[in-house]
Design a protein around this motif. Sequence first.
Motif, mmCIF file in Angstrom:
data_model
loop_
_atom_site.group_PDB
_atom_site.id
_atom_site.type_symbol
_atom_site.label_atom_id
_atom_site.label_comp_id
_atom_site.label_asym_id
_atom_site.label_seq_id
_atom_site.Cartn_x
_atom_site.Cartn_y
_atom_site.Cartn_z
ATOM 1 N N GLN A 81 0.835 -1.201 0.000
ATOM 2 C CA GLN A 81 0.000 0.000 0.000
ATOM 3 C C GLN A 81 0.876 1.261 0.000
ATOM 4 O OE1 GLN A 81 -2.393 0.422 3.494
ATOM 5 N NE2 GLN A 81 -3.568 2.126 2.658
ATOM 6 N N LEU A 82 1.931 1.276 0.784
ATOM 7 C CA LEU A 82 2.816 2.443 0.824
ATOM 8 C C LEU A 82 3.566 2.624 -0.498
ATOM 9 C CD1 LEU A 82 4.217 2.160 4.452
ATOM 10 C CD2 LEU A 82 2.578 3.834 3.569
ATOM 11 N N ARG A 83 3.941 1.538 -1.130
ATOM 12 C CA ARG A 83 4.597 1.644 -2.444
ATOM 13 C C ARG A 83 3.636 2.221 -3.477
ATOM 14 N NH1 ARG A 83 8.132 -3.914 -2.557
ATOM 15 N NH2 ARG A 83 9.835 -3.089 -1.292
ATOM 16 N N HIS A 84 2.365 1.808 -3.391
ATOM 17 C CA HIS A 84 1.354 2.339 -4.303
ATOM 18 C C HIS A 84 1.175 3.839 -4.075
ATOM 19 C CE1 HIS A 84 -2.189 2.537 -6.821
ATOM 20 N NE2 HIS A 84 -2.875 3.072 -5.808
ATOM 21 N N GLN A 85 1.121 4.269 -2.825
ATOM 22 C CA GLN A 85 1.003 5.694 -2.526
ATOM 23 C C GLN A 85 2.224 6.460 -3.022
ATOM 24 O OE1 GLN A 85 0.308 6.281 1.639
ATOM 25 N NE2 GLN A 85 -1.790 5.509 1.555
ATOM 26 N N SER A 86 3.396 5.870 -2.860
ATOM 27 C CA SER A 86 4.621 6.523 -3.328
ATOM 28 C C SER A 86 4.591 6.696 -4.846
ATOM 29 C CB SER A 86 5.839 5.698 -2.915
ATOM 30 O OG SER A 86 7.019 6.264 -3.417
ATOM 31 N N GLU A 87 4.102 5.679 -5.548
ATOM 32 C CA GLU A 87 3.985 5.792 -7.001
ATOM 33 C C GLU A 87 2.974 6.871 -7.386
ATOM 34 O OE1 GLU A 87 2.946 1.920 -8.356
ATOM 35 O OE2 GLU A 87 4.897 1.054 -7.849
ATOM 36 N N GLN A 88 1.894 6.998 -6.630
ATOM 37 C CA GLN A 88 0.907 8.036 -6.916
ATOM 38 C C GLN A 88 1.519 9.425 -6.754
ATOM 39 O OE1 GLN A 88 -2.345 7.138 -4.241
ATOM 40 N NE2 GLN A 88 -3.584 6.363 -5.941
ATOM 41 N N TRP A 89 2.335 9.614 -5.708
ATOM 42 C CA TRP A 89 2.919 10.942 -5.470
ATOM 43 C C TRP A 89 3.986 11.298 -6.496
ATOM 44 C CZ3 TRP A 89 0.832 14.643 -2.764
ATOM 45 C CH2 TRP A 89 -0.071 14.327 -1.752
ATOM 46 N N GLN A 90 4.420 10.331 -7.293
ATOM 47 C CA GLN A 90 5.367 10.623 -8.368
ATOM 48 C C GLN A 90 4.670 11.229 -9.588
ATOM 49 O OE1 GLN A 90 8.628 10.393 -7.837
ATOM 50 N NE2 GLN A 90 8.138 9.596 -5.795
ATOM 51 N N ASP A 91 3.360 11.098 -9.650
ATOM 52 C CA ASP A 91 2.565 11.622 -10.762
ATOM 53 C C ASP A 91 2.244 13.104 -10.502
ATOM 54 O OD1 ASP A 91 0.940 11.912 -12.969
ATOM 55 O OD2 ASP A 91 -0.792 10.928 -12.035
ATOM 56 N N PRO A 92 2.674 14.019 -11.385
ATOM 57 C CA PRO A 92 2.403 15.448 -11.167
ATOM 58 C C PRO A 92 0.911 15.782 -11.150
ATOM 59 C CG PRO A 92 4.072 15.148 -12.860
ATOM 60 C CD PRO A 92 3.540 13.796 -12.528
ATOM 61 N N ALA A 93 0.099 15.060 -11.894
ATOM 62 C CA ALA A 93 -1.342 15.322 -11.898
ATOM 63 C C ALA A 93 -1.949 14.990 -10.533
ATOM 64 C CB ALA A 93 -2.018 14.507 -12.994
ATOM 65 N N PHE A 94 -1.491 13.912 -9.914
ATOM 66 C CA PHE A 94 -1.981 13.546 -8.585
ATOM 67 C C PHE A 94 -1.578 14.591 -7.554
ATOM 68 C CE2 PHE A 94 -1.433 11.402 -4.477
ATOM 69 C CZ PHE A 94 -2.711 10.886 -4.297
ATOM 70 N N VAL A 95 -0.336 15.069 -7.641
ATOM 71 C CA VAL A 95 0.138 16.088 -6.703
ATOM 72 C C VAL A 95 -0.682 17.366 -6.856
ATOM 73 C CG1 VAL A 95 2.112 17.542 -6.077
ATOM 74 C CG2 VAL A 95 2.463 15.122 -6.596
ATOM 75 N N ALA A 96 -0.971 17.778 -8.090
ATOM 76 C CA ALA A 96 -1.772 18.985 -8.317
ATOM 77 C C ALA A 96 -3.191 18.806 -7.786
ATOM 78 C CB ALA A 96 -1.803 19.304 -9.808
#
Length: 158
Positions: A81-96
């Motif tokens: 689950q934490l690896r999945h969240q880390s991958e999500q935070w690498q996406d600029p669209a998710f961060v925005a």
Amino acid sequence: MGARTRVAGERSAGGEAGRAVRLRPGWARAPKLTGRRMMVAAMALFLVVVLASPFQTYLSRRASVASSERQQQQLNAQLAQLRHQSEQWQDPAFVARQARIRLQYIRPGDTLYTVLDAQGNPLGPPAQAATEKVARTDHRPSWNSVLWASVHDTDTAK
């Protein structure tokens, strides 16, 4: 010819009166306590006493291993689950998107709307409401915020 059976009350060749002997069935007979049976019982008792402690140790270690395996599975699921969240935070669209939701950032040209409840208080976004439910029990305010609060309280008291 054949062997003759004696009838109760008939005299035998020895002249004794024949008695009707009633035998108990096999299950009703009292067991005989022999030396061999005592030795087998003593050996069985000795084995029970000797093997009880190692068997208990075996069972406790087996339970410990099962508990460790369950904990390992939970940790592996949490790691995934934490690896999945880390991958999500690498996406600029998710961060925005998270910045717009959590910090109420807007893009140039967008209009920000704040929804109010019946008392006029702003309703927070779902992410903010979820984070507000987490209570800090060990949080103490810093010394400067305590000093500023006391100055403010003294000023308003006048």
